[in-house]
Design an enzyme around this catalytic site. Structure first.
Site, mmCIF file in Angstrom:
data_model
loop_
_atom_site.group_PDB
_atom_site.id
_atom_site.type_symbol
_atom_site.label_atom_id
_atom_site.label_comp_id
_atom_site.label_asym_id
_atom_site.label_seq_id
_atom_site.Cartn_x
_atom_site.Cartn_y
_atom_site.Cartn_z
ATOM 1 N N HIS A 1 7.262 23.720 -6.876
ATOM 2 C CA HIS A 1 7.714 22.339 -7.079
ATOM 3 C C HIS A 1 7.681 21.543 -5.784
ATOM 4 O O HIS A 1 7.613 22.103 -4.697
ATOM 5 C CB HIS A 1 9.122 22.271 -7.696
ATOM 6 C CG HIS A 1 10.212 22.888 -6.868
ATOM 7 N ND1 HIS A 1 10.606 24.198 -7.023
ATOM 8 C CD2 HIS A 1 10.986 22.385 -5.877
ATOM 9 C CE1 HIS A 1 11.584 24.458 -6.161
ATOM 10 N NE2 HIS A 1 11.834 23.374 -5.448
ATOM 11 N N HIS B 1 11.299 18.529 0.167
ATOM 12 C CA HIS B 1 10.671 19.817 0.494
ATOM 13 C C HIS B 1 9.609 20.191 -0.525
ATOM 14 O O HIS B 1 9.551 19.637 -1.621
ATOM 15 C CB HIS B 1 11.708 20.940 0.623
ATOM 16 C CG HIS B 1 12.450 21.290 -0.637
ATOM 17 N ND1 HIS B 1 13.674 20.757 -0.967
ATOM 18 C CD2 HIS B 1 12.138 22.144 -1.650
ATOM 19 C CE1 HIS B 1 14.083 21.272 -2.117
ATOM 20 N NE2 HIS B 1 13.175 22.110 -2.560
ATOM 21 N N GLU C 1 10.367 25.611 1.112
ATOM 22 C CA GLU C 1 11.151 26.612 0.395
ATOM 23 C C GLU C 1 10.197 27.680 -0.118
ATOM 24 O O GLU C 1 9.110 27.357 -0.597
ATOM 25 C CB GLU C 1 11.853 25.920 -0.786
ATOM 26 C CG GLU C 1 12.690 26.838 -1.659
ATOM 27 C CD GLU C 1 13.379 26.074 -2.809
ATOM 28 O OE1 GLU C 1 12.892 24.990 -3.197
ATOM 29 O OE2 GLU C 1 14.399 26.580 -3.310
HETATM 30 CO CO CO Z 1 13.541 23.325 -4.279
#
Ligand code: CO
Length: 134
Positions: free
Chosen positions: A7, A79, A130
């Site tokens: 994502h 992020h 991440e």
């Molecule tokens: Co995230």
């Protein structure tokens, strides 16, 4: 090591407005808001054919994204999240190469009950990254 783009996360000043834009104007499938007090965020996930967008809004007084929203009051990209098959192996490999894992360096349970960790933006060309256990 690096796998799929899981994502892209965007901090938004209003989850309702953002969800309405993605669902109504753009015709995407969006989740209900999910509060994650242990992470200090409320999230809405937008499902795209090839990935997801994570809409983030601060939750609580000491949310880690409150300062981001204060600096970017109309919202902003926060992020990227990449999947890895083995998050501990990935972590150790990145540490060996001198990268910095945020926090205490231990993966913790993230938004999808999967283990996640974050890499320092200075090691990733200014992008907070991440990693999520696939
Ligand atoms: Co995230």
């Amino acid at each position: 090591m690096i796998g799929r783009l899981n994502h892209v996360a965007i901090v938004v000043p209003s989850l309702e407005e953002a969800a309405n834009l993605y669902a109504g104007t753009l015709g995407a499938t969006v989740s209900e808001p999910v509060s994650m007090p242990e992470h200090g965020v409320t999230t809405v996930f937008v499902t795209l054919p090839n990935s997801k967008i994570e809409l983030l809004h601060p939750l609580g007084d000491d949310s880690p994204i409150q300062s981001f929203l204060s600096r970017h009051p109309s919202g902003g990209m926060h992020h990227l999240c990449y999947e890895v098959e083995d998050i501990y192996g990935a972590r150790d490999q990145l540490l060996e190469h001198g990268l910095t894992v945020l926090g205490d360096g231990e993966p913790r349970v993230g938004a999808h009950d999967k283990l996640v960790l974050f890499l320092h933006p200075r090691d990733m060309f200014g992008t907070l990254v991440e990693l999520e256990q696939a």
